[in-house]
Design a protein around this motif. Structure first.
Motif, PDB file in Angstrom:
ATOM      1  N   GLU A 156       0.809  -1.220   0.000  1.00 55.65           N
ATOM      2  CA  GLU A 156       0.000   0.000   0.000  1.00 55.65           C
ATOM      3  C   GLU A 156       0.841   1.268   0.000  1.00 55.65           C
ATOM      4  O   GLU A 156       0.480   2.263  -0.625  1.00 55.65           O
ATOM      5  N   ARG A 157       1.957   1.281   0.723  1.00 59.61           N
ATOM      6  CA  ARG A 157       2.811   2.474   0.801  1.00 59.61           C
ATOM      7  C   ARG A 157       4.198   2.058   1.278  1.00 59.61           C
ATOM      8  O   ARG A 157       4.353   0.992   1.896  1.00 59.61           O
ATOM      9  N   PRO A 158       5.221   2.861   1.021  1.00 55.86           N
ATOM     10  CA  PRO A 158       6.582   2.496   1.415  1.00 55.86           C
ATOM     11  C   PRO A 158       6.731   2.209   2.900  1.00 55.86           C
ATOM     12  O   PRO A 158       7.533   1.347   3.287  1.00 55.86           O
ATOM     13  N   GLU A 159       5.958   2.913   3.735  1.00 57.39           N
ATOM     14  CA  GLU A 159       6.066   2.712   5.180  1.00 57.39           C
ATOM     15  C   GLU A 159       5.641   1.311   5.602  1.00 57.39           C
ATOM     16  O   GLU A 159       5.970   0.871   6.706  1.00 57.39           O
ATOM     17  N   HIS A 160       4.904   0.608   4.744  1.00 59.21           N
ATOM     18  CA  HIS A 160       4.450  -0.738   5.074  1.00 59.21           C
ATOM     19  C   HIS A 160       5.454  -1.825   4.691  1.00 59.21           C
ATOM     20  O   HIS A 160       5.245  -2.988   5.025  1.00 59.21           O
ATOM     21  N   LEU A 161       6.515  -1.455   3.999  1.00 59.55           N
ATOM     22  CA  LEU A 161       7.535  -2.451   3.671  1.00 59.55           C
ATOM     23  C   LEU A 161       8.200  -2.943   4.957  1.00 59.55           C
ATOM     24  O   LEU A 161       8.393  -2.173   5.901  1.00 59.55           O
ATOM     25  N   PRO A 162       8.560  -4.215   5.020  1.00 62.06           N
ATOM     26  CA  PRO A 162       9.219  -4.719   6.229  1.00 62.06           C
ATOM     27  C   PRO A 162      10.630  -4.169   6.358  1.00 62.06           C
ATOM     28  O   PRO A 162      11.307  -3.914   5.354  1.00 62.06           O
ATOM     29  N   THR A 163      11.062  -3.968   7.592  1.00 64.16           N
ATOM     30  CA  THR A 163      12.460  -3.654   7.835  1.00 64.16           C
ATOM     31  C   THR A 163      13.273  -4.940   7.757  1.00 64.16           C
ATOM     32  O   THR A 163      12.716  -6.045   7.722  1.00 64.16           O
ATOM     33  N   ARG A 164      14.580  -4.786   7.757  1.00 63.94           N
ATOM     34  CA  ARG A 164      15.419  -5.982   7.710  1.00 63.94           C
ATOM     35  C   ARG A 164      15.192  -6.846   8.949  1.00 63.94           C
ATOM     36  O   ARG A 164      15.194  -8.073   8.873  1.00 63.94           O
ATOM     37  N   ALA A 165      14.984  -6.190  10.117  1.00 64.56           N
ATOM     38  CA  ALA A 165      14.730  -6.950  11.348  1.00 64.56           C
ATOM     39  C   ALA A 165      13.390  -7.665  11.287  1.00 64.56           C
ATOM     40  O   ALA A 165      13.251  -8.802  11.764  1.00 64.56           O
ATOM     41  N   GLU A 166      12.377  -7.026  10.678  1.00 61.30           N
ATOM     42  CA  GLU A 166      11.050  -7.630  10.615  1.00 61.30           C
ATOM     43  C   GLU A 166      10.998  -8.841   9.696  1.00 61.30           C
ATOM     44  O   GLU A 166      10.107  -9.682   9.837  1.00 61.30           O
ATOM     45  N   LEU A 167      11.936  -8.931   8.756  1.00 59.03           N
ATOM     46  CA  LEU A 167      11.969 -10.112   7.895  1.00 59.03           C
ATOM     47  C   LEU A 167      12.105 -11.391   8.721  1.00 59.03           C
ATOM     48  O   LEU A 167      11.562 -12.432   8.358  1.00 59.03           O
ATOM     49  N   ALA A 168      12.831 -11.297   9.822  1.00 58.78           N
ATOM     50  CA  ALA A 168      13.011 -12.461  10.693  1.00 58.78           C
ATOM     51  C   ALA A 168      11.949 -12.539  11.778  1.00 58.78           C
ATOM     52  O   ALA A 168      11.949 -13.491  12.569  1.00 58.78           O
ATOM     53  N   ASP A 169      11.031 -11.568  11.800  1.00 62.66           N
ATOM     54  CA  ASP A 169      10.013 -11.512  12.849  1.00 62.66           C
ATOM     55  C   ASP A 169       8.687 -11.052  12.250  1.00 62.66           C
ATOM     56  O   ASP A 169       8.280  -9.902  12.431  1.00 62.66           O
ATOM     57  N   PRO A 170       8.002 -11.933  11.511  1.00 64.68           N
ATOM     58  CA  PRO A 170       6.743 -11.539  10.873  1.00 64.68           C
ATOM     59  C   PRO A 170       5.716 -10.978  11.855  1.00 64.68           C
ATOM     60  O   PRO A 170       4.954 -10.070  11.491  1.00 64.68           O
ATOM     61  N   ASP A 171       5.716 -11.474  13.088  1.00 66.99           N
ATOM     62  CA  ASP A 171       4.766 -10.959  14.083  1.00 66.99           C
ATOM     63  C   ASP A 171       4.993  -9.477  14.349  1.00 66.99           C
ATOM     64  O   ASP A 171       4.040  -8.731  14.585  1.00 66.99           O
ATOM     65  N   ALA A 172       6.249  -9.040  14.330  1.00 74.47           N
ATOM     66  CA  ALA A 172       6.554  -7.624  14.560  1.00 74.47           C
ATOM     67  C   ALA A 172       5.965  -6.774  13.443  1.00 74.47           C
ATOM     68  O   ALA A 172       5.427  -5.685  13.684  1.00 74.47           O
ATOM     69  N   TRP A 173       6.068  -7.266  12.186  1.00 80.67           N
ATOM     70  CA  TRP A 173       5.498  -6.518  11.057  1.00 80.67           C
ATOM     71  C   TRP A 173       3.973  -6.474  11.186  1.00 80.67           C
ATOM     72  O   TRP A 173       3.365  -5.426  10.977  1.00 80.67           O
ATOM     73  N   VAL A 174       3.368  -7.604  11.521  1.00 79.07           N
ATOM     74  CA  VAL A 174       1.909  -7.641  11.671  1.00 79.07           C
ATOM     75  C   VAL A 174       1.471  -6.659  12.755  1.00 79.07           C
ATOM     76  O   VAL A 174       0.498  -5.907  12.586  1.00 79.07           O
ATOM     77  N   ALA A 175       2.183  -6.617  13.864  1.00 80.22           N
ATOM     78  CA  ALA A 175       1.831  -5.709  14.952  1.00 80.22           C
ATOM     79  C   ALA A 175       1.976  -4.241  14.534  1.00 80.22           C
ATOM     80  O   ALA A 175       1.136  -3.419  14.877  1.00 80.22           O
ATOM     81  N   ARG A 176       3.017  -3.937  13.775  1.00 73.27           N
ATOM     82  CA  ARG A 176       3.255  -2.545  13.377  1.00 73.27           C
ATOM     83  C   ARG A 176       2.308  -2.070  12.290  1.00 73.27           C
ATOM     84  O   ARG A 176       1.777  -0.959  12.343  1.00 73.27           O
ATOM     85  N   VAL A 177       2.083  -2.915  11.294  1.00 70.44           N
ATOM     86  CA  VAL A 177       1.352  -2.465  10.100  1.00 70.44           C
ATOM     87  C   VAL A 177      -0.142  -2.786  10.187  1.00 70.44           C
ATOM     88  O   VAL A 177      -0.986  -1.975   9.803  1.00 70.44           O
ATOM     89  N   LEU A 178      -0.476  -3.967  10.717  1.00 72.66           N
ATOM     90  CA  LEU A 178      -1.871  -4.381  10.716  1.00 72.66           C
ATOM     91  C   LEU A 178      -2.552  -4.172  12.063  1.00 72.66           C
ATOM     92  O   LEU A 178      -3.749  -4.348  12.178  1.00 72.66           O
TER      93      LEU A 178
END
Length: 343
Positions: free
Chosen positions: A321-343
């Motif tokens: 949806e937007r650049p801010e929703h791209l995962p960080t390098r750390a979030e690649l190893a922690d999908p739950d962190a991305w889900v918590a931040r973005v969703l």
């Protein structure tokens, strides 16, 4: 800075022609690759939920020399901000220095293109104007399918699924191309005259030795000459490329069983081959950072599967949806962190 014509000549010569193929077999391979790319568009869209316009970027089936030329053109475009930055800081070189220097760097780039030109099966080139293009390297695809004993029609469609996913990504997500180019531009703007000196001083030579022995980070020469500011940009580029490559691997494995009868055998044989075959091959892969490239496939695919398993493909697509929703390098190893931040 770079004699691009020389780079193309050197790269084309080193890449070679590829396997000897009967003209009728070659025509069949080209036709099947074009048909496979066209068929893959709908398959990718159905699996991912990403929608693309009908008049998307072109698909080109090329030989090794065509791939070398296309990538020399792409590198020239990508490096333009860096060249301008260095010229601004150093001033214009003398005629002799420029002629000699451009031939040295042209040869170096040519060697790299020649090695890669004999390996790459396909590539989406997002920087080609006006909106990118998809390249499928027919000789390399034929070479690999023979080497692993794959059924040609199945292997060609399998490759097309992966590469067409990249074309869909960039076509369905209009801001992605500009975002990636902005990161490259930021990298060029961060270059300073001390970067190469850093490689030769302090622990630079030790890190280069670690890379050659395969005991370092695996990121290649680029990582060794990066400053902290540049590594921040490289981390962002690594994260987005890992997402794109991993997403394409998930798509090809998700779609493949329904349309490619021998996909299981192809995946097993291909993964085994990805590690490189000879000592020189492994050394060049380390220097060029291709070990890190393989990690991108693994890390990105694990991230995509991790998020999709938790929330489904539709909600995963928030990543586009937007650049801010791209995962960080750390979030690649922690999908739950991305889900918590973005969703």
């Amino acid at each position: 800075m770079v004699d691009w014509a020389l780079a193309v000549r050197v790269g084309s010569r080193l890449a070679g022609e590829g396997p000897v193929v009967d003209p009728a077999v070659a025509r069949t391979a080209v036709a099947e690759l074009r048909a496979g790319a066209a068929r893959s568009t709908a398959l990718v869209a159905e699996f991912t939920g990403l929608r693309t316009p009908d008049d998307g970027p072109p698909v080109l089936v090329v030989d090794r020399q065509g791939w070398v030329q296309a990538n020399a053109d792409g590198f020239a475009t990508v490096m333009e901000p860096l060249v301008a930055r260095l010229a601004e800081r150093r001033g214009a070189p003398g005629a002799v220095a420029q002629a000699v220097g451009s031939r040295v760097t042209g040869t170096e780039v040519g060697v790299m293109l020649g090695f890669l030109g004999s390996k790459v099966l396909g590539q989406y080139d997002p920087f080609h104007e006006p909106g990118g293009r998809l390249l499928l390297v027919a000789p390399n695809i034929v070479h690999v399918e023979r080497e692993i004993g794959a059924k040609p029609a199945d292997f060609r469609l399998w490759v097309c699924l992966h590469e067409e996913t990249h074309r869909v990504q960039f076509t369905a997500v209009p801001w992605l191309r500009g975002h990636l180019f902005d990161q490259v531009r930021a990298l060029g703007e961060s270059v300073d005259s001390g970067t190469l000196r850093d490689l030769l001083g302090g622990d630079g030579l030790k890190r280069l030795g670690d890379t050659l022995r395969g005991t370092g980070s695996g990121a290649g020469i680029v990582d060794l000459v990066s400053t902290p500011a540049q590594r921040e940009v490289l981390d962002r580029v690594t994260a987005v490329m890992s997402l794109l490559e991993g997403h394409a691997d998930v798509v090809m494995d998700g779609v493949g069983p329904g349309v490619i009868p021998s996909v299981g055998a192809i995946r097993a044989s291909f993964d085994k081959r990805r590690g490189g075959v000879g000592a020189l091959d492994r050394l060049l892969r380390r220097l060029l950072g291709l070990d890190a490239k393989m990690a991108q496939y693994r890390d990105g695919a694990a991230f995509v599967r991790g998020v999709v398993d938790r929330v489904g493909m539709e909600r995963f697509n928030a990543v586009w949806e937007r650049p801010e929703h791209l995962p960080t390098r750390a979030e690649l190893a922690d999908p739950d962190a991305w889900v918590a931040r973005v969703l």
